[in-house]
Motif scaffolding. Structure first.
Motif, PDB file in Angstrom:
ATOM      1  N   LYS A  88     -38.420  -5.567  31.464  1.00 24.78           N
ATOM      2  CA  LYS A  88     -39.836  -6.146  32.267  1.00 24.78           C
ATOM      3  C   LYS A  88     -39.576  -6.136  33.566  1.00 24.78           C
ATOM      4  CE  LYS A  88     -43.482  -9.713  32.551  1.00 24.78           C
ATOM      5  NZ  LYS A  88     -43.567 -11.134  32.103  1.00 24.78           N
ATOM      6  N   GLY A  89     -40.553  -4.906  34.785  1.00 24.66           N
ATOM      7  CA  GLY A  89     -40.827  -4.782  35.603  1.00 24.66           C
ATOM      8  C   GLY A  89     -39.750  -4.250  36.178  1.00 24.66           C
ATOM      9  N   LEU A  90     -39.404  -2.962  35.217  1.00 24.35           N
ATOM     10  CA  LEU A  90     -38.285  -2.118  36.111  1.00 24.35           C
ATOM     11  C   LEU A  90     -38.588  -1.007  35.616  1.00 24.35           C
ATOM     12  CD1 LEU A  90     -34.799  -3.678  34.339  1.00 24.35           C
ATOM     13  CD2 LEU A  90     -35.447  -4.157  36.455  1.00 24.35           C
ATOM     14  N   GLY A  91     -39.984  -0.154  35.695  1.00 28.62           N
ATOM     15  CA  GLY A  91     -40.534   0.937  35.649  1.00 28.62           C
ATOM     16  C   GLY A  91     -40.740   1.132  34.486  1.00 28.62           C
ATOM     17  N   ASN A  92     -40.338   0.365  33.684  1.00 30.65           N
ATOM     18  CA  ASN A  92     -41.117   1.011  31.787  1.00 30.65           C
ATOM     19  C   ASN A  92     -41.986   0.188  31.267  1.00 30.65           C
ATOM     20  OD1 ASN A  92     -40.345   2.747  29.576  1.00 30.65           O
ATOM     21  ND2 ASN A  92     -38.165   2.838  29.616  1.00 30.65           N
ATOM     22  N   ALA A  93     -42.939   1.002  30.497  1.00 28.13           N
ATOM     23  CA  ALA A  93     -43.672   0.711  29.927  1.00 28.13           C
ATOM     24  C   ALA A  93     -43.756   0.011  28.659  1.00 28.13           C
ATOM     25  CB  ALA A  93     -45.559   1.401  30.262  1.00 28.13           C
ATOM     26  N   VAL A  94     -42.428   1.050  27.997  1.00 31.30           N
ATOM     27  CA  VAL A  94     -42.325   0.389  26.824  1.00 31.30           C
ATOM     28  C   VAL A  94     -40.538  -0.722  26.669  1.00 31.30           C
ATOM     29  CG1 VAL A  94     -40.801   1.541  24.282  1.00 31.30           C
ATOM     30  CG2 VAL A  94     -42.077   2.814  25.871  1.00 31.30           C
ATOM     31  N   PRO A  95     -41.634  -1.911  26.153  1.00 27.90           N
ATOM     32  CA  PRO A  95     -40.583  -3.155  26.445  1.00 27.90           C
ATOM     33  C   PRO A  95     -39.799  -2.631  25.405  1.00 27.90           C
ATOM     34  CG  PRO A  95     -42.277  -3.399  24.595  1.00 27.90           C
ATOM     35  CD  PRO A  95     -42.774  -1.951  25.207  1.00 27.90           C
ATOM     36  N   LEU A  96     -37.911  -3.010  26.159  1.00 23.89           N
ATOM     37  CA  LEU A  96     -36.910  -3.143  24.915  1.00 23.89           C
ATOM     38  C   LEU A  96     -36.534  -4.621  25.627  1.00 23.89           C
ATOM     39  CD1 LEU A  96     -35.030  -1.497  23.892  1.00 23.89           C
ATOM     40  CD2 LEU A  96     -33.838  -1.219  26.470  1.00 23.89           C
ATOM     41  N   ALA A  97     -35.438  -5.498  24.880  1.00 23.60           N
ATOM     42  CA  ALA A  97     -34.506  -6.856  24.701  1.00 23.60           C
ATOM     43  C   ALA A  97     -33.511  -6.163  24.659  1.00 23.60           C
ATOM     44  CB  ALA A  97     -35.881  -7.696  24.323  1.00 23.60           C
ATOM     45  N   VAL A  98     -32.680  -7.269  25.000  1.00 18.07           N
ATOM     46  CA  VAL A  98     -31.287  -6.767  24.652  1.00 18.07           C
ATOM     47  C   VAL A  98     -30.518  -8.584  24.844  1.00 18.07           C
ATOM     48  CG1 VAL A  98     -28.646  -5.743  25.202  1.00 18.07           C
ATOM     49  CG2 VAL A  98     -31.110  -4.660  25.781  1.00 18.07           C
ATOM     50  N   ARG A  99     -29.388  -8.160  23.764  1.00 22.47           N
ATOM     51  CA  ARG A  99     -28.896  -9.915  23.696  1.00 22.47           C
ATOM     52  C   ARG A  99     -27.341  -9.414  23.521  1.00 22.47           C
ATOM     53  NH1 ARG A  99     -30.575 -11.155  18.578  1.00 22.47           N
ATOM     54  NH2 ARG A  99     -28.221 -10.441  18.096  1.00 22.47           N
ATOM     55  N   LEU A 100     -26.922  -9.515  24.724  1.00 25.14           N
ATOM     56  CA  LEU A 100     -25.163  -9.438  24.906  1.00 25.14           C
ATOM     57  C   LEU A 100     -24.134 -10.540  24.693  1.00 25.14           C
ATOM     58  CD1 LEU A 100     -27.225  -8.126  27.896  1.00 25.14           C
ATOM     59  CD2 LEU A 100     -24.934  -6.712  27.817  1.00 25.14           C
ATOM     60  N   THR A 101     -23.271 -10.751  23.522  1.00 22.55           N
ATOM     61  CA  THR A 101     -22.670 -11.175  23.078  1.00 22.55           C
ATOM     62  C   THR A 101     -20.716 -10.704  23.449  1.00 22.55           C
ATOM     63  OG1 THR A 101     -23.521 -12.261  22.094  1.00 22.55           O
ATOM     64  CG2 THR A 101     -22.332 -12.815  21.039  1.00 22.55           C
ATOM     65  N   PRO A 102     -20.271 -11.591  23.777  1.00 21.80           N
ATOM     66  CA  PRO A 102     -18.966 -11.396  24.279  1.00 21.80           C
ATOM     67  C   PRO A 102     -18.356 -12.120  23.417  1.00 21.80           C
ATOM     68  CG  PRO A 102     -19.346 -12.963  25.853  1.00 21.80           C
ATOM     69  CD  PRO A 102     -20.522 -12.501  25.244  1.00 21.80           C
ATOM     70  N   SER A 103     -17.291 -11.645  22.891  1.00 17.83           N
ATOM     71  CA  SER A 103     -16.337 -12.393  21.866  1.00 17.83           C
ATOM     72  C   SER A 103     -14.616 -11.457  22.039  1.00 17.83           C
ATOM     73  CB  SER A 103     -16.628 -11.989  20.423  1.00 17.83           C
ATOM     74  OG  SER A 103     -16.824 -10.554  20.093  1.00 17.83           O
ATOM     75  N   GLY A 104     -13.319 -12.396  20.947  1.00 20.20           N
ATOM     76  CA  GLY A 104     -12.448 -11.744  20.930  1.00 20.20           C
ATOM     77  C   GLY A 104     -11.108 -11.144  22.265  1.00 20.20           C
ATOM     78  N   THR A 105     -12.292 -12.270  23.140  1.00 14.05           N
ATOM     79  CA  THR A 105     -11.018 -12.307  24.217  1.00 14.05           C
ATOM     80  C   THR A 105      -9.299 -12.245  23.906  1.00 14.05           C
ATOM     81  OG1 THR A 105     -12.553 -13.777  25.680  1.00 14.05           O
ATOM     82  CG2 THR A 105     -10.888 -13.177  26.249  1.00 14.05           C
ATOM     83  N   ASP A 106      -9.252 -11.449  24.532  1.00 13.85           N
ATOM     84  CA  ASP A 106      -7.304 -10.946  24.396  1.00 13.85           C
ATOM     85  C   ASP A 106      -6.308 -11.022  25.993  1.00 13.85           C
ATOM     86  OD1 ASP A 106      -4.959 -11.524  23.321  1.00 13.85           O
ATOM     87  OD2 ASP A 106      -5.055  -9.854  21.770  1.00 13.85           O
ATOM     88  N   ALA A 107      -5.804 -10.356  25.780  1.00 13.02           N
ATOM     89  CA  ALA A 107      -4.252 -10.231  26.602  1.00 13.02           C
ATOM     90  C   ALA A 107      -4.291  -8.596  26.824  1.00 13.02           C
ATOM     91  CB  ALA A 107      -3.566 -10.760  26.799  1.00 13.02           C
ATOM     92  N   LYS A 108      -4.653  -7.532  28.024  1.00 15.75           N
ATOM     93  CA  LYS A 108      -4.929  -6.473  28.088  1.00 15.75           C
ATOM     94  C   LYS A 108      -3.012  -6.203  27.400  1.00 15.75           C
ATOM     95  CE  LYS A 108      -6.040  -2.535  30.667  1.00 15.75           C
ATOM     96  NZ  LYS A 108      -6.249  -1.666  31.931  1.00 15.75           N
ATOM     97  N   PRO A 109      -3.183  -5.482  26.513  1.00 14.78           N
ATOM     98  CA  PRO A 109      -0.911  -4.468  26.553  1.00 14.78           C
ATOM     99  C   PRO A 109      -0.682  -4.859  27.757  1.00 14.78           C
ATOM    100  CG  PRO A 109      -3.001  -3.817  24.840  1.00 14.78           C
ATOM    101  CD  PRO A 109      -3.708  -4.924  25.823  1.00 14.78           C
ATOM    102  N   GLY A 110       0.270  -5.131  26.977  1.00 14.42           N
ATOM    103  CA  GLY A 110       1.363  -4.490  28.278  1.00 14.42           C
ATOM    104  C   GLY A 110       1.039  -5.852  30.192  1.00 14.42           C
ATOM    105  N   SER A 111       0.124  -6.455  30.177  1.00 14.58           N
ATOM    106  CA  SER A 111      -0.328  -6.611  30.707  1.00 14.58           C
ATOM    107  C   SER A 111      -0.057  -8.968  30.507  1.00 14.58           C
ATOM    108  CB  SER A 111      -1.720  -7.070  31.434  1.00 14.58           C
ATOM    109  OG  SER A 111      -1.940  -7.675  32.624  1.00 14.58           O
ATOM    110  N   TYR A 112       0.430  -9.011  31.849  1.00 16.24           N
ATOM    111  CA  TYR A 112       0.326 -11.046  31.014  1.00 16.24           C
ATOM    112  C   TYR A 112      -0.675 -11.811  31.323  1.00 16.24           C
ATOM    113  CZ  TYR A 112       5.254  -9.854  30.330  1.00 16.24           C
ATOM    114  OH  TYR A 112       6.567  -9.382  30.417  1.00 16.24           O
ATOM    115  N   SER A 113      -1.654 -11.480  32.632  1.00 14.96           N
ATOM    116  CA  SER A 113      -3.277 -11.642  33.093  1.00 14.96           C
ATOM    117  C   SER A 113      -4.648 -11.336  32.498  1.00 14.96           C
ATOM    118  CB  SER A 113      -3.041 -11.701  34.285  1.00 14.96           C
ATOM    119  OG  SER A 113      -2.204 -10.524  35.082  1.00 14.96           O
ATOM    120  N   ARG A 114      -4.354  -9.665  32.390  1.00 16.98           N
ATOM    121  CA  ARG A 114      -5.159  -8.976  32.473  1.00 16.98           C
ATOM    122  C   ARG A 114      -6.256  -9.007  31.211  1.00 16.98           C
ATOM    123  NH1 ARG A 114      -3.842  -3.505  34.936  1.00 16.98           N
ATOM    124  NH2 ARG A 114      -1.864  -4.198  35.468  1.00 16.98           N
TER     125      ARG A 114
END
Length: 248
Positions: free
Chosen positions: A183-209
């Motif tokens: 809405k308000g982004l210059g497109n007359a065709v409406p679009l809705a998006v649901r964003l959901t994170p999951s599966g948080t884990d360490a990057k292989p070979g990394s202890y913090s990323r």
């Protein structure tokens, strides 16, 4: 800003570190130096033990020290002995990543026969050495949002949805969704998006990323579409879905 680690992520990270330290992966995805032994047949448990000892010594021992001698104990009536040591250690670089390489002298004897499996071995992104089985090829994803098919996103929509995706990955807990609309982004065709994170884990070979799965459910005039991709951060906190991300 790193992702907030969940309790499950911390447990997974702990398990990852233990696995790297012990290198007890029973069946490597690719053949290891132990699989090249032809003068004797080692059990999977013997291979694991040999590779675990080799891994620890590759990481901690200096060059040209007294040779290590490993044996299988002759439990099955066949004594297998492996003698190894290291030399000529140095740094190399490929794919913009620094790696340690060492000359490995590796001699196997059994039943009066011997086999020379010496070679130069280098560390990998996962923290293992290539004699333990090479890392699988990295997954290559298409540019973010390029696989959206139920809507044509203009530049404003793409920038806004990318920003929402980044904020979701960095701020939301696993399983908690964030809503976005065009809405308000210059497109007359409406679009809705649901964003959901999951599966948080360490990057292989990394202890913090950190890496996380991002699921987007797009709901528009042409119907619904669900897209899931894994996204990882670099050492500076950037995400690989961002255009200026630099792989390390």
């Amino acid at each position: 800003m790193p992702f907030p680690p969940s309790r499950s992520a911390l447990r997974l990270l702990g398990a990852t570190l233990i696995g790297l330290a012990c290198l007890g992966n029973a069946a490597a995805q690719t053949p290891t130096i132990a699989d090249e032994i032809t003068v004797a047949t080692l059990t999977p448990q013997e291979k694991d033990r040999l590779l675990g000892d080799l891994f620890k010594d590759l990481n901690k021992d200096d060059d040209d020290q007294e040779a290590h001698v490993w044996d299988n104990g002759g439990d099955r009536g066949v004594m297998v002995k492996v003698t190894y040591n290291f030399s000529n250690s140095g740094m190399t670089e490929h794919s913009l990543k620094a790696h340690v390489c060492r000359d490995l002298k590796f001699i196997v004897t059994a039943g009066g026969k011997s086999q020379d499996l010496s070679r130069r071995t280098c560390s990998q992104n996962s923290g293992k050495w290539d004699v333990q089985g090479k890392d699988p090829a990295p997954v290559v994803y298409p540019p973010f949002l390029s696989d959206v098919t139920i809507a044509r996103l203009n530049a404003q929509e793409q920038a806004s949805l990318l920003k929402a995706a980044v904020r979701t990955l960095k701020d939301e807990e696993d399983g908690k969704s964030r809503q976005w609309s065009n809405k308000g982004l210059g497109n007359a065709v409406p679009l809705a998006v649901r964003l959901t994170p999951s599966g948080t884990d360490a990057k292989p070979g990394s202890y913090s990323r950190t890496c996380r799965d991002l699921t987007m459910v797009l709901d528009g005039k042409s119907g619904k579409q669900e897209l899931t991709r894994r996204s990882c951060e670099n050492r500076y906190g950037g995400l690989d879905i961002e255009p200026d991300y630099v792989d390390e």
